[in-house]
Design a protein around this motif. Structure first.
Motif, PDB file in Angstrom:
ATOM      1  N   SER A  61      27.662 -26.878 -55.791  1.00  0.00           N
ATOM      2  CA  SER A  61      27.790 -25.421 -55.792  1.00  0.00           C
ATOM      3  C   SER A  61      29.173 -24.991 -56.286  1.00  0.00           C
ATOM      4  CB  SER A  61      27.542 -24.876 -54.383  1.00  0.00           C
ATOM      5  OG  SER A  61      27.800 -23.493 -54.322  1.00  0.00           O
ATOM      6  N   ASN A  62      30.210 -25.662 -55.814  1.00  0.00           N
ATOM      7  CA  ASN A  62      31.579 -25.323 -56.218  1.00  0.00           C
ATOM      8  C   ASN A  62      31.813 -25.606 -57.699  1.00  0.00           C
ATOM      9  OD1 ASN A  62      32.246 -24.524 -53.626  1.00  0.00           O
ATOM     10  ND2 ASN A  62      33.036 -26.521 -53.032  1.00  0.00           N
ATOM     11  N   GLN A  63      31.348 -26.783 -58.141  1.00  0.00           N
ATOM     12  CA  GLN A  63      31.608 -27.172 -59.522  1.00  0.00           C
ATOM     13  C   GLN A  63      30.860 -26.276 -60.499  1.00  0.00           C
ATOM     14  OE1 GLN A  63      32.281 -31.211 -59.982  1.00  0.00           O
ATOM     15  NE2 GLN A  63      31.752 -31.345 -62.149  1.00  0.00           N
ATOM     16  N   LEU A  64      29.658 -25.831 -60.126  1.00  0.00           N
ATOM     17  CA  LEU A  64      28.870 -24.962 -61.003  1.00  0.00           C
ATOM     18  C   LEU A  64      29.179 -23.486 -60.776  1.00  0.00           C
ATOM     19  CD1 LEU A  64      25.367 -26.718 -60.870  1.00  0.00           C
ATOM     20  CD2 LEU A  64      27.212 -27.024 -62.536  1.00  0.00           C
ATOM     21  N   GLU A  65      30.064 -23.207 -59.796  1.00  0.00           N
ATOM     22  CA  GLU A  65      30.426 -21.834 -59.447  1.00  0.00           C
ATOM     23  C   GLU A  65      29.187 -20.998 -59.123  1.00  0.00           C
ATOM     24  OE1 GLU A  65      32.807 -20.477 -62.711  1.00  0.00           O
ATOM     25  OE2 GLU A  65      34.588 -21.530 -61.993  1.00  0.00           O
ATOM     26  N   ARG A  66      28.338 -21.570 -58.301  1.00  0.00           N
ATOM     27  CA  ARG A  66      27.125 -20.891 -57.840  1.00  0.00           C
ATOM     28  C   ARG A  66      27.322 -20.433 -56.396  1.00  0.00           C
ATOM     29  NH1 ARG A  66      22.341 -23.157 -60.182  1.00  0.00           N
ATOM     30  NH2 ARG A  66      22.788 -23.800 -62.339  1.00  0.00           N
ATOM     31  N   GLN A  67      26.717 -19.289 -56.059  1.00  0.00           N
ATOM     32  CA  GLN A  67      26.728 -18.872 -54.656  1.00  0.00           C
ATOM     33  C   GLN A  67      25.918 -19.874 -53.848  1.00  0.00           C
ATOM     34  OE1 GLN A  67      25.636 -14.839 -53.949  1.00  0.00           O
ATOM     35  NE2 GLN A  67      26.157 -14.905 -51.784  1.00  0.00           N
ATOM     36  N   PHE A  68      26.368 -20.135 -52.643  1.00  0.00           N
ATOM     37  CA  PHE A  68      25.766 -21.187 -51.813  1.00  0.00           C
ATOM     38  C   PHE A  68      25.197 -20.579 -50.540  1.00  0.00           C
ATOM     39  CE2 PHE A  68      26.005 -24.675 -48.690  1.00  0.00           C
ATOM     40  CZ  PHE A  68      25.441 -25.724 -49.409  1.00  0.00           C
ATOM     41  N   PHE A  69      23.877 -20.671 -50.393  1.00  0.00           N
ATOM     42  CA  PHE A  69      23.217 -20.269 -49.152  1.00  0.00           C
ATOM     43  C   PHE A  69      22.795 -21.544 -48.417  1.00  0.00           C
ATOM     44  CE2 PHE A  69      22.150 -16.627 -51.985  1.00  0.00           C
ATOM     45  CZ  PHE A  69      22.787 -15.629 -51.266  1.00  0.00           C
ATOM     46  N   SER A  70      22.946 -21.527 -47.107  1.00  0.00           N
ATOM     47  CA  SER A  70      22.593 -22.710 -46.319  1.00  0.00           C
ATOM     48  C   SER A  70      21.722 -22.320 -45.133  1.00  0.00           C
ATOM     49  CB  SER A  70      23.862 -23.404 -45.819  1.00  0.00           C
ATOM     50  OG  SER A  70      23.545 -24.540 -45.054  1.00  0.00           O
ATOM     51  N   LEU A  71      20.620 -23.047 -44.964  1.00  0.00           N
ATOM     52  CA  LEU A  71      19.729 -22.857 -43.819  1.00  0.00           C
ATOM     53  C   LEU A  71      19.486 -24.206 -43.163  1.00  0.00           C
ATOM     54  CD1 LEU A  71      16.962 -20.494 -45.316  1.00  0.00           C
ATOM     55  CD2 LEU A  71      18.854 -19.832 -43.829  1.00  0.00           C
ATOM     56  N   SER A  72      19.342 -24.186 -41.853  1.00  0.00           N
ATOM     57  CA  SER A  72      18.960 -25.398 -41.130  1.00  0.00           C
ATOM     58  C   SER A  72      17.525 -25.257 -40.667  1.00  0.00           C
ATOM     59  CB  SER A  72      19.871 -25.623 -39.917  1.00  0.00           C
ATOM     60  OG  SER A  72      19.369 -26.676 -39.123  1.00  0.00           O
ATOM     61  N   ALA A  73      16.708 -26.246 -40.963  1.00  0.00           N
ATOM     62  CA  ALA A  73      15.294 -26.179 -40.592  1.00  0.00           C
ATOM     63  C   ALA A  73      15.096 -26.185 -39.080  1.00  0.00           C
ATOM     64  CB  ALA A  73      14.539 -27.351 -41.217  1.00  0.00           C
ATOM     65  N   ILE A  74      16.137 -26.561 -38.334  1.00  0.00           N
ATOM     66  CA  ILE A  74      16.000 -26.602 -36.879  1.00  0.00           C
ATOM     67  C   ILE A  74      15.920 -25.201 -36.292  1.00  0.00           C
ATOM     68  CG2 ILE A  74      17.163 -27.271 -34.729  1.00  0.00           C
ATOM     69  CD1 ILE A  74      18.267 -29.677 -36.179  1.00  0.00           C
ATOM     70  N   ASN A  75      16.680 -24.264 -36.861  1.00  0.00           N
ATOM     71  CA  ASN A  75      16.716 -22.930 -36.250  1.00  0.00           C
ATOM     72  C   ASN A  75      16.437 -21.790 -37.233  1.00  0.00           C
ATOM     73  OD1 ASN A  75      19.136 -22.895 -37.677  1.00  0.00           O
ATOM     74  ND2 ASN A  75      20.327 -23.495 -35.870  1.00  0.00           N
ATOM     75  N   SER A  76      15.834 -22.092 -38.374  1.00  0.00           N
ATOM     76  CA  SER A  76      15.483 -21.053 -39.346  1.00  0.00           C
ATOM     77  C   SER A  76      13.976 -20.959 -39.483  1.00  0.00           C
ATOM     78  CB  SER A  76      16.102 -21.366 -40.716  1.00  0.00           C
ATOM     79  OG  SER A  76      17.502 -21.449 -40.623  1.00  0.00           O
ATOM     80  N   GLY A  77      13.489 -19.739 -39.653  1.00  0.00           N
ATOM     81  CA  GLY A  77      12.058 -19.515 -39.818  1.00  0.00           C
ATOM     82  C   GLY A  77      11.742 -18.897 -41.168  1.00  0.00           C
ATOM     83  N   VAL A  78      10.479 -18.516 -41.363  1.00  0.00           N
ATOM     84  CA  VAL A  78      10.035 -17.912 -42.619  1.00  0.00           C
ATOM     85  C   VAL A  78      10.827 -16.642 -42.908  1.00  0.00           C
ATOM     86  CG1 VAL A  78       8.080 -16.830 -43.796  1.00  0.00           C
ATOM     87  CG2 VAL A  78       7.721 -18.911 -42.465  1.00  0.00           C
ATOM     88  N   LYS A  79      11.120 -15.868 -41.863  1.00  0.00           N
ATOM     89  CA  LYS A  79      11.874 -14.622 -42.030  1.00  0.00           C
ATOM     90  C   LYS A  79      13.245 -14.901 -42.654  1.00  0.00           C
ATOM     91  CE  LYS A  79      13.565 -10.675 -39.295  1.00  0.00           C
ATOM     92  NZ  LYS A  79      15.008 -10.932 -39.326  1.00  0.00           N
ATOM     93  N   ASP A  80      13.932 -15.941 -42.179  1.00  0.00           N
ATOM     94  CA  ASP A  80      15.249 -16.294 -42.719  1.00  0.00           C
ATOM     95  C   ASP A  80      15.152 -16.705 -44.191  1.00  0.00           C
ATOM     96  OD1 ASP A  80      16.804 -16.179 -40.140  1.00  0.00           O
ATOM     97  OD2 ASP A  80      15.324 -17.685 -39.608  1.00  0.00           O
ATOM     98  N   ILE A  81      14.099 -17.446 -44.507  1.00  0.00           N
ATOM     99  CA  ILE A  81      13.909 -17.889 -45.893  1.00  0.00           C
ATOM    100  C   ILE A  81      13.718 -16.685 -46.803  1.00  0.00           C
ATOM    101  CG2 ILE A  81      12.402 -19.189 -47.457  1.00  0.00           C
ATOM    102  CD1 ILE A  81      11.706 -20.983 -45.037  1.00  0.00           C
ATOM    103  N   ARG A  82      12.858 -15.766 -46.389  1.00  0.00           N
ATOM    104  CA  ARG A  82      12.567 -14.595 -47.223  1.00  0.00           C
ATOM    105  C   ARG A  82      13.793 -13.708 -47.395  1.00  0.00           C
ATOM    106  NH1 ARG A  82       6.577 -13.620 -44.583  1.00  0.00           N
ATOM    107  NH2 ARG A  82       5.476 -15.101 -45.924  1.00  0.00           N
ATOM    108  N   GLU A  83      14.566 -13.557 -46.332  1.00  0.00           N
ATOM    109  CA  GLU A  83      15.783 -12.745 -46.429  1.00  0.00           C
ATOM    110  C   GLU A  83      16.775 -13.377 -47.408  1.00  0.00           C
ATOM    111  OE1 GLU A  83      17.260 -12.375 -42.474  1.00  0.00           O
ATOM    112  OE2 GLU A  83      15.858 -10.768 -41.908  1.00  0.00           O
TER     113      GLU A  83
END
Length: 425
Positions: A61-83
């Motif tokens: 992400s840093n090398q390509l200068e891309r915005q980085f979003f991070s989710l953990s499957a332990i505490n994220s649901g479909v709502k978090d993915i869609r947002e």
């Protein structure tokens, strides 16, 4: 002393600082080429804990200068993915490159959660980087797998761990100010077991526990310091087996409170939901058995349910099943029966099958007496007729012993009535 953990202080920021996985990021390696060309596909990193999956995603992400979003499957649901996908969509209007969505422990996502990613991956709204410790062929849906490369990461070698160890002692802002003498390293490497993060955590524990001006690190000191510290839950280490043992023994001992506590330890430690559910199925058969046959049905239903739902909601299903099993009457009669029968088989070998029980699909077999004198139970009153089903050498031996609970007391009376004189019930 810094409050930031050593492993975080030493997290590599560039590919040149990254240790290990040379087959992927070494000179002219496939992933390094993709990064240098700026054409990184969606992909899944499969490997054991502590080998640099999250770090590699952040470096890309840093090398390509891309915005980085991070989710953990332990505490994220479909709502978090869609947002998150909606946030990524809004960036397209500014002609920015598509952001990277990193999903840790992607194998814990349910089918519906993984389905929510498909459209965004396919249309290029995001570049997906998933991390998993489980075989993605079994845990990631085929539609998502077909849209992502899979790269396998290996445990760090002894040489790579030693390089990391020396790098930490020489370059860390805290450690380099201390007088640390590394006399032996075998215990450090043994306990790290190819896990870079664990190696640095152990090193930090050992150093922080020593108040001497000169800190000597040898195998004896490492083993002693680790025994004095309560280890964090490690789903791939000794603690993994100790906690699941405590969990099962609490269920067997009919203590729902203790069982739920050990369940919580596993949930908070990121244990695989299906591993817990599989052990509940085993417990239902081994420890509850015929005292409450519904326990096995509920445990199996639990396994199916948590596989579909995933965390975090799966913890409720696991809790319900755990409490039910702990509160159920107990019997290990089925476990004891098969164990004893196996022992007899080992001692007696392949005893001849009685002719009356053999299949007779051909005329020759019938002429040889196969199936002769067999009596079809359904032709008799109560669908029962006493006859021999064991080899002659084992007649009268029994391995199933009903235990003293309401369900099996009823079974004992039934068996007495059927087999009076043949088996002693």
């Amino acid at each position: 002393m810094s409050n930031i953990p050593l492993a975080e202080r030493l997290r590599p920021q560039t590919l040149d600082q990254y240790i290990g996985q040379q087959h992927l990021v070494g000179e002219k390696a496939v992933l390094r080429k993709a990064i240098e060309n700026g054409k990184v596909p969606s992909f899944i990193l499969w490997g054991p804990p502590g080998v640099g999956k999250t770090t590699l995603a952040r470096i890309i992400s840093n090398q390509l200068e891309r915005q980085f979003f991070s989710l953990s499957a332990i505490n994220s649901g479909v709502k978090d993915i869609r947002e998150t996908i909606e946030k990524a969509k809004k960036q397209r209007f500014f002609s920015q490159p598509n952001p990277i969505l990193f999903i840790d422990e992607i194998h814990r996502f349910s089918k519906s959660q993984q389905d929510a990613l498909l459209g965004a991956v396919e249309s290029g709204i995001i570049t997906l980087i998933g991390a998993t410790t489980e075989n993605p062929s079994f845990e990631v849906i085929s539609a998502l797998l077909s849209r992502a490369q899979v790269y396998v990461l290996n445990p760090l070698s002894k040489e790579e761990l030693l390089h990391l160890l020396q790098h930490a002692l020489e370059n860390d802002e805290v450690l380099k100010t201390q007088n640390i003498q590394l006399k032996e390293h075998e215990a450090l490497l043994k306990h790290a077991n190819g896990d870079a993060r664990k190696l640095l955590n152990i090193l930090e524990i050992v150093v922080n526990a020593d108040t001497d001006e000169v800190i000597i690190i040898d195998d004896e000191t490492v083993n002693e310091r680790l025994q004095q510290n309560i280890a964090l839950y490690d789903k791939n280490g000794e603690m993994h087996y100790d906690i699941i043992s405590a969990f099962i023994k609490s269920i067997r001992g009919s203590d729902p409170n203790a069982a739920v506590y050990w369940l919580a330890r596993m949930v908070e430690g990121g244990e695989d939901v299906k591993f817990i559910a599989r052990r509940l199925i085993i417990s239902a058969a081994e420890d509850i058995g015929l005292a409450n046959p519904n326990a096995l049905l509920l445990a199996n239903s639990c396994f199916q349910s948590v596989h579909i739902i995933g965390f975090p909601e799966a913890r409720i299903i696991l809790s319900e099943t755990t409490i039910y099993l702990a509160c159920s009457p107990k019997s290990n009669s089925a476990y004891a029966a098969i164990k004893q029968a196996q022992q007899v088989v080992k001692q007696t070998g392949n005893l001849p099958i009685p002719l009356s029980l053999r299949n007779a699909p051909t005329r020759l077999m019938k002429d040889l007496g196969y199936g002769k004198d067999y009596q079809y139970s359904h032709d008799f009153e109560g669908n029962f007729i006493a006859q021999d089903f064991l080899p002659d050498e084992l007649k009268g031996q029994k391995w199933y012993e009903p235990q003293n609970n309401p369900q099996e007391r009823s079974l004992r009376e039934k068996l007495k009535k059927w087999w009076q004189g043949r088996y002693k019930y």
